[in-house]
Scaffold this motif. Structure first.
Motif, PDB file in Angstrom:
ATOM      1  N   ARG A 171       0.836  -1.197   0.000  1.00 34.90           N
ATOM      2  CA  ARG A 171       0.000   0.000   0.000  1.00 34.90           C
ATOM      3  C   ARG A 171       0.879   1.258   0.000  1.00 34.90           C
ATOM      4  O   ARG A 171       0.664   2.175  -0.793  1.00 34.90           O
ATOM      5  N   ASP A 172       1.875   1.277   0.853  1.00 30.73           N
ATOM      6  CA  ASP A 172       2.782   2.424   0.915  1.00 30.73           C
ATOM      7  C   ASP A 172       3.589   2.575  -0.373  1.00 30.73           C
ATOM      8  O   ASP A 172       3.782   3.685  -0.868  1.00 30.73           O
ATOM      9  N   PHE A 173       4.068   1.455  -0.911  1.00 29.74           N
ATOM     10  CA  PHE A 173       4.833   1.497  -2.157  1.00 29.74           C
ATOM     11  C   PHE A 173       3.981   2.071  -3.292  1.00 29.74           C
ATOM     12  O   PHE A 173       4.430   2.940  -4.043  1.00 29.74           O
ATOM     13  N   LEU A 174       2.747   1.596  -3.409  1.00 29.10           N
ATOM     14  CA  LEU A 174       1.870   2.088  -4.463  1.00 29.10           C
ATOM     15  C   LEU A 174       1.606   3.579  -4.303  1.00 29.10           C
ATOM     16  O   LEU A 174       1.661   4.338  -5.278  1.00 29.10           O
ATOM     17  N   GLY A 175       1.316   4.001  -3.090  1.00 27.83           N
ATOM     18  CA  GLY A 175       1.033   5.413  -2.850  1.00 27.83           C
ATOM     19  C   GLY A 175       2.224   6.315  -3.105  1.00 27.83           C
ATOM     20  O   GLY A 175       2.075   7.413  -3.654  1.00 27.83           O
ATOM     21  N   ALA A 176       3.403   5.848  -2.757  1.00 28.07           N
ATOM     22  CA  ALA A 176       4.603   6.677  -2.888  1.00 28.07           C
ATOM     23  C   ALA A 176       5.254   6.603  -4.262  1.00 28.07           C
ATOM     24  O   ALA A 176       5.866   7.572  -4.705  1.00 28.07           O
ATOM     25  N   ASN A 177       5.139   5.461  -4.941  1.00 30.37           N
ATOM     26  CA  ASN A 177       5.922   5.252  -6.161  1.00 30.37           C
ATOM     27  C   ASN A 177       5.122   5.017  -7.424  1.00 30.37           C
ATOM     28  O   ASN A 177       5.684   5.062  -8.521  1.00 30.37           O
ATOM     29  N   VAL A 178       3.841   4.748  -7.284  1.00 34.23           N
ATOM     30  CA  VAL A 178       3.029   4.409  -8.449  1.00 34.23           C
ATOM     31  C   VAL A 178       1.935   5.453  -8.694  1.00 34.23           C
ATOM     32  O   VAL A 178       1.643   5.778  -9.843  1.00 34.23           O
ATOM     33  N   ALA A 179       1.365   5.988  -7.645  1.00 33.95           N
ATOM     34  CA  ALA A 179       0.187   6.848  -7.759  1.00 33.95           C
ATOM     35  C   ALA A 179       0.383   8.035  -8.695  1.00 33.95           C
ATOM     36  O   ALA A 179      -0.547   8.426  -9.391  1.00 33.95           O
ATOM     37  N   ASP A 180       1.556   8.619  -8.723  1.00 35.44           N
ATOM     38  CA  ASP A 180       1.799   9.791  -9.562  1.00 35.44           C
ATOM     39  C   ASP A 180       2.541   9.467 -10.846  1.00 35.44           C
ATOM     40  O   ASP A 180       2.825  10.371 -11.635  1.00 35.44           O
ATOM     41  N   ALA A 181       2.871   8.213 -11.056  1.00 35.40           N
ATOM     42  CA  ALA A 181       3.640   7.828 -12.238  1.00 35.40           C
ATOM     43  C   ALA A 181       2.748   7.763 -13.470  1.00 35.40           C
ATOM     44  O   ALA A 181       1.591   7.353 -13.395  1.00 35.40           O
ATOM     45  N   GLU A 182       3.318   8.136 -14.594  1.00 35.85           N
ATOM     46  CA  GLU A 182       2.594   8.076 -15.865  1.00 35.85           C
ATOM     47  C   GLU A 182       2.585   6.669 -16.446  1.00 35.85           C
ATOM     48  O   GLU A 182       1.639   6.281 -17.122  1.00 35.85           O
ATOM     49  N   ASN A 183       3.687   5.909 -16.195  1.00 42.65           N
ATOM     50  CA  ASN A 183       3.812   4.591 -16.804  1.00 42.65           C
ATOM     51  C   ASN A 183       4.887   3.784 -16.071  1.00 42.65           C
ATOM     52  O   ASN A 183       5.545   4.291 -15.153  1.00 42.65           O
ATOM     53  N   PHE A 184       5.075   2.565 -16.498  1.00 40.33           N
ATOM     54  CA  PHE A 184       6.057   1.694 -15.860  1.00 40.33           C
ATOM     55  C   PHE A 184       7.487   2.188 -16.083  1.00 40.33           C
ATOM     56  O   PHE A 184       8.352   1.973 -15.236  1.00 40.33           O
ATOM     57  N   ASP A 185       7.736   2.851 -17.201  1.00 36.07           N
ATOM     58  CA  ASP A 185       9.080   3.390 -17.446  1.00 36.07           C
ATOM     59  C   ASP A 185       9.450   4.434 -16.399  1.00 36.07           C
ATOM     60  O   ASP A 185      10.593   4.482 -15.942  1.00 36.07           O
ATOM     61  N   GLU A 186       8.497   5.250 -16.017  1.00 34.00           N
ATOM     62  CA  GLU A 186       8.757   6.258 -14.990  1.00 34.00           C
ATOM     63  C   GLU A 186       9.017   5.593 -13.632  1.00 34.00           C
ATOM     64  O   GLU A 186       9.921   5.996 -12.895  1.00 34.00           O
ATOM     65  N   ILE A 187       8.235   4.572 -13.321  1.00 35.68           N
ATOM     66  CA  ILE A 187       8.449   3.837 -12.068  1.00 35.68           C
ATOM     67  C   ILE A 187       9.841   3.226 -12.069  1.00 35.68           C
ATOM     68  O   ILE A 187      10.581   3.329 -11.092  1.00 35.68           O
ATOM     69  N   ARG A 188      10.213   2.607 -13.181  1.00 40.57           N
ATOM     70  CA  ARG A 188      11.537   1.983 -13.307  1.00 40.57           C
ATOM     71  C   ARG A 188      12.643   3.018 -13.123  1.00 40.57           C
ATOM     72  O   ARG A 188      13.610   2.784 -12.395  1.00 40.57           O
ATOM     73  N   ALA A 189      12.514   4.160 -13.777  1.00 44.38           N
ATOM     74  CA  ALA A 189      13.536   5.207 -13.676  1.00 44.38           C
ATOM     75  C   ALA A 189      13.682   5.695 -12.236  1.00 44.38           C
ATOM     76  O   ALA A 189      14.808   5.880 -11.747  1.00 44.38           O
ATOM     77  N   ASP A 190      12.567   5.884 -11.554  1.00 47.67           N
ATOM     78  CA  ASP A 190      12.621   6.319 -10.154  1.00 47.67           C
ATOM     79  C   ASP A 190      13.291   5.271  -9.276  1.00 47.67           C
ATOM     80  O   ASP A 190      14.092   5.598  -8.390  1.00 47.67           O
ATOM     81  N   GLN A 191      12.983   4.005  -9.511  1.00 43.31           N
ATOM     82  CA  GLN A 191      13.573   2.927  -8.710  1.00 43.31           C
ATOM     83  C   GLN A 191      15.068   2.777  -9.013  1.00 43.31           C
ATOM     84  O   GLN A 191      15.853   2.480  -8.114  1.00 43.31           O
TER      85      GLN A 191
END
Length: 110
Positions: A14-34
């Motif tokens: 839940r925390d991961f989704l809220g902090a890292n996924v909720a504002d991301a446009e796509n999986f590439d953005e999530i990957r870049a942040d990680q």
């Protein structure tokens, strides 16, 4: 850190989704942040991956739980708002995290 590691998988996801996924446009953005996070430490990524895997191995029994988790906490609109589609989404996120950890280990990041 030990307290974070001991949290239930659902809370960690839940925390991961809220902090890292909720504002991301796509999986590439999530990957870049990680990947950026992995340059400093991979501990949180490993914890989040373990929580995703644990949640997928033993999902909540209440119908719609995974779909609500992805929709509400992750702010992600799925074409198919079912638990099965949400589980696939979470599996895809786990794959992103695994790939980030693999890349981090190849480049010598902690």
């Amino acid at each position: 850190m030990d307290e974070l590691d001991a949290r239930p998988a659902l809370e960690t996801v839940r925390d991961f989704l809220g902090a890292n996924v909720a504002d991301a446009e796509n999986f590439d953005e999530i990957r870049a942040d990680q990947l950026q996070l992995a340059q400093v430490s991979t501990r949180a990524i490993r914890r989040d991956l373990a929580a995703l895997e644990a949640l997928l191995a033993d999902p909540p029994s209440s119908p719609g739980s995974l779909a609500r988790l992805v929709g509400w906490e992750g702010n992600w609109v799925l074409d198919d708002p079912s638990d099965a589609a949400a589980a696939q989404f979470l599996r895809d996120l786990a794959t992103v995290l695994r790939n980030v950890l693999d890349e981090a280990s190849r480049t010598g990041h902690p």
